[in-house]
Design a protein around this motif. Sequence first.
Motif, PDB file in Angstrom:
ATOM      1  N   SER A 155       0.854  -1.187   0.000  1.00  0.00           N
ATOM      2  CA  SER A 155       0.000   0.000   0.000  1.00  0.00           C
ATOM      3  C   SER A 155       0.889   1.236   0.000  1.00  0.00           C
ATOM      4  N   LYS A 156       0.281   2.407  -0.134  1.00  0.00           N
ATOM      5  CA  LYS A 156       1.065   3.650  -0.162  1.00  0.00           C
ATOM      6  C   LYS A 156       1.878   3.814   1.124  1.00  0.00           C
ATOM      7  N   GLY A 157       1.239   3.549   2.262  1.00  0.00           N
ATOM      8  CA  GLY A 157       1.948   3.682   3.532  1.00  0.00           C
ATOM      9  C   GLY A 157       3.054   2.666   3.681  1.00  0.00           C
ATOM     10  N   ARG A 158       2.807   1.447   3.189  1.00  0.00           N
ATOM     11  CA  ARG A 158       3.831   0.405   3.297  1.00  0.00           C
ATOM     12  C   ARG A 158       5.018   0.691   2.371  1.00  0.00           C
ATOM     13  N   LYS A 159       4.751   1.350   1.236  1.00  0.00           N
ATOM     14  CA  LYS A 159       5.861   1.742   0.352  1.00  0.00           C
ATOM     15  C   LYS A 159       6.795   2.702   1.070  1.00  0.00           C
ATOM     16  N   LYS A 160       6.236   3.600   1.863  1.00  0.00           N
ATOM     17  CA  LYS A 160       7.078   4.532   2.624  1.00  0.00           C
ATOM     18  C   LYS A 160       7.886   3.784   3.687  1.00  0.00           C
ATOM     19  N   THR A 161       7.245   2.784   4.303  1.00  0.00           N
ATOM     20  CA  THR A 161       7.970   1.973   5.292  1.00  0.00           C
ATOM     21  C   THR A 161       9.123   1.226   4.616  1.00  0.00           C
ATOM     22  N   LEU A 162       8.843   0.670   3.446  1.00  0.00           N
ATOM     23  CA  LEU A 162       9.890  -0.040   2.711  1.00  0.00           C
ATOM     24  C   LEU A 162      11.020   0.915   2.336  1.00  0.00           C
ATOM     25  N   SER A 163      10.663   2.108   1.885  1.00  0.00           N
ATOM     26  CA  SER A 163      11.685   3.104   1.549  1.00  0.00           C
ATOM     27  C   SER A 163      12.540   3.444   2.766  1.00  0.00           C
TER      28      SER A 163
END
Length: 605
Positions: free
Chosen positions: A324-332
Motif C-alpha cells: 500500500s502507499k503507507g507500506r511503500k514509505k515503510t519499505l523506503s
Amino acid sequence: FFFFFFFHLLHLSSSFSFFFIMESSKKVVSIVKETWDQLESWQKDLIIASAVIVVGATAWFALKGPKPPTDSKPSKPPATGSTSSITSSTPTNPAKNAPELSKEDEEAKKLKIISLKKIGNDAYRAKKYEEALNAYTDALDMTPSDQEAAVLFCNRAACHLFKKNYDLVIKDCNEAIRLKKGHKKAWNRRAQAYEARNKHELALKDYTVIALMSDLKDEKAQAAIDRLLHQLSRNMALQRIQKIPKVLPSTRDIKNYFDNFGKKTFGISNVGSSSSIQTKLDNDSGNGDLMANLAIAFFEEKKFQESFDAAKRAVDRLHEMELSKGRKKTLSSMLNLLACYQFLCTEYDTAEETLTEANRFDRKNANTLMRLASVKYELAKREEARKLFDEALSVDPKNPDVHFHFAQAQVAVGAGLLAMSSLQTAIDLGCETYNPYVNLAIVHLQQGNVSSAIKTMTDACEKFPDVVNTHMYLGEFYLQVGRNMDASGQFDKALELDPSNGSLYVHKGVLKVHEGDMAAALALFNKALEVEPECDVAYVRLAQLHMQKEEFDEALECYNKAIENTRAASELVSYCSAKLACEAQRDALKVYPNLKAPQSDYRAF
C-alpha cells in the motif's frame, strides 16, 4: 649495505662487462693504429703494458664481481672521493690499478680528460647528446680520478636522461654516487629516472636525500616529495580500503556516522522497546511492518548489528506483502537504513543500488535523494550527485540535513566558502545534530577567523551540552589559539561524559606536548590505547614521538597500527603518507647518517 648496493649488483651482469671490455679494446686499437708510427719505441711499450693491465683489471672485476659486505650496520659516509657503500664495496674506476705515469704523462692525461669533458659539455649545451655521450665515455676510458669520474658519470647520465635511456641513467648515477656520495645532481637525475620508470618509492627516497642535503631548502625536491607522497599514499590507501572486511566498524564510529542525521531521518521513530516488538513478532513472524519497527528499536538502543540484520529481514518481508502507499514509505525507510549500514561496511556500490530502489518506492523523499547523492560523491559521480542534491533541496528546502550534507560535498571538492552558506542555513533551520556547527567552525578557522570558530563551537556546546564531540572540538580550537587552560577544561568535560573515549586522552596528550611535558604526553597516549586499543590517532601520535627521536622502525610499527584501525578514506591517505615519509627518511639517513632528520613541529600534524 643498503638498497643501493643491491640495485647496483643487479645491473653489473657479466654480459655488460664483456661488452664494456670489447668496446674499450676497439677504442684502444683505433687510437694505436692512428698514432703508432709517430711514437718512440719506449712509448709503444708503455701503451701496450697499460692496455694489458687496464683490460685485465676490468675483466677480473667483471668475473670476480663485488662481494656483499659482512657488516650490515650503516657506516659513516667516507671522505669525499672515497668508495661509497651505496651501490658497491668494490670500486669500478680502474685508475688505482693503472701503472704510474710520469709527471708529464699524468699532466697530459689530465689535460686530455679536461678537453674531452669540455667537448662533452659544449655538445650537451648544443643538445648534441650522442656527441656528448661519446666525449664523456672517451674521458672515462682514460681512467680519471674518482672525483673526475663522478662528474663524468653524472654528465653522461644527463645525456641518457634526455635520450630517455632511464636504466642507463640509473647505472651511471649509481657510479657517480658511489664515487662521490654527496653528488646532489646524481641523486636528482637518478630520482628522475626512477620516477620515469614508475619506481616511485625509490624516487621518493632519492628526493628525500636531496631534501636532507639542502636542509629542506630545495623547493624542487620538496615539490617532488609532495607529488610522490600524494600519489603513493592514495594508491596505498585504496589497496587498504579494498582489503577492509565488509563488516560494521566500531560502535563509536557508527554513532559518529549517524550523528550526521536528524532523529527522524528514517521516518519511523518511538516504536517502543525491542523486547516488546519481538514478543509481537513471535505471534506474527511474517509481518514486515513489525520487523521494520524492530530494526528501528534496535537502532535507537544502539544495537547496530541487530538493527542491520532486522533491516534486511524487514525489506524481504515487506516485499512479500501487499505494498500500500503507507507500506511503500515503510519499505523506503528500511531501504534507507539498510543502505546506511552497507555504506558503513564500505559496500558503496551496494548502497547505491539500495538507495536507487528506495527512491523508486518514494520519489519525494528528500532524505533518500540526499543519501544517494552522498554515496555518488563517494563513488566520484559528482555530476549525478549535484543533480540529486538540487532535487532534494527542491523537494524539501527546509530540511536541515539536506543543506548540511550538500555543504559536506562542497567542502570535499574544496569549495569551503560556498559551504558556509549551506552550513549556516542548516543551523538556522534548527538542525538536530552538532555536525553543522563543527563544520562551520572548521571553515571559519581555515579562513583565519578564530573568534567566529570559537563562538560557533560555544553555541554548539550550549545547544548540545551532553555531546562529547562538541566539547572535544571546542577544546581543539582553544588549543589552536594557545588557550591551554580553556582547552583542558573542555577535554575534562568530554571525559566526564565518556571516560572510555581514547581520542580524548590523545587530545589531552597533545595539550601536554604544547606545554613541553613529553613524559605526560606519552603516558596519555598509552592511556588512550589502554581504554581503546583500536584508537588510530593514539598510534599516530606515538609514531610522531618516535620520529622526533629518530626511532623510525618503532614509528613505522605505530603507523601500521593506525592504518589497520581506521576505515575513513581521508585518514587512511594521511596515515599512509606519513608512513611513506617515515620510510624514506629512515632509508635516507641510513645512506647518509651524518645528515639529521628535520625537527618538524609535532603540533602541526
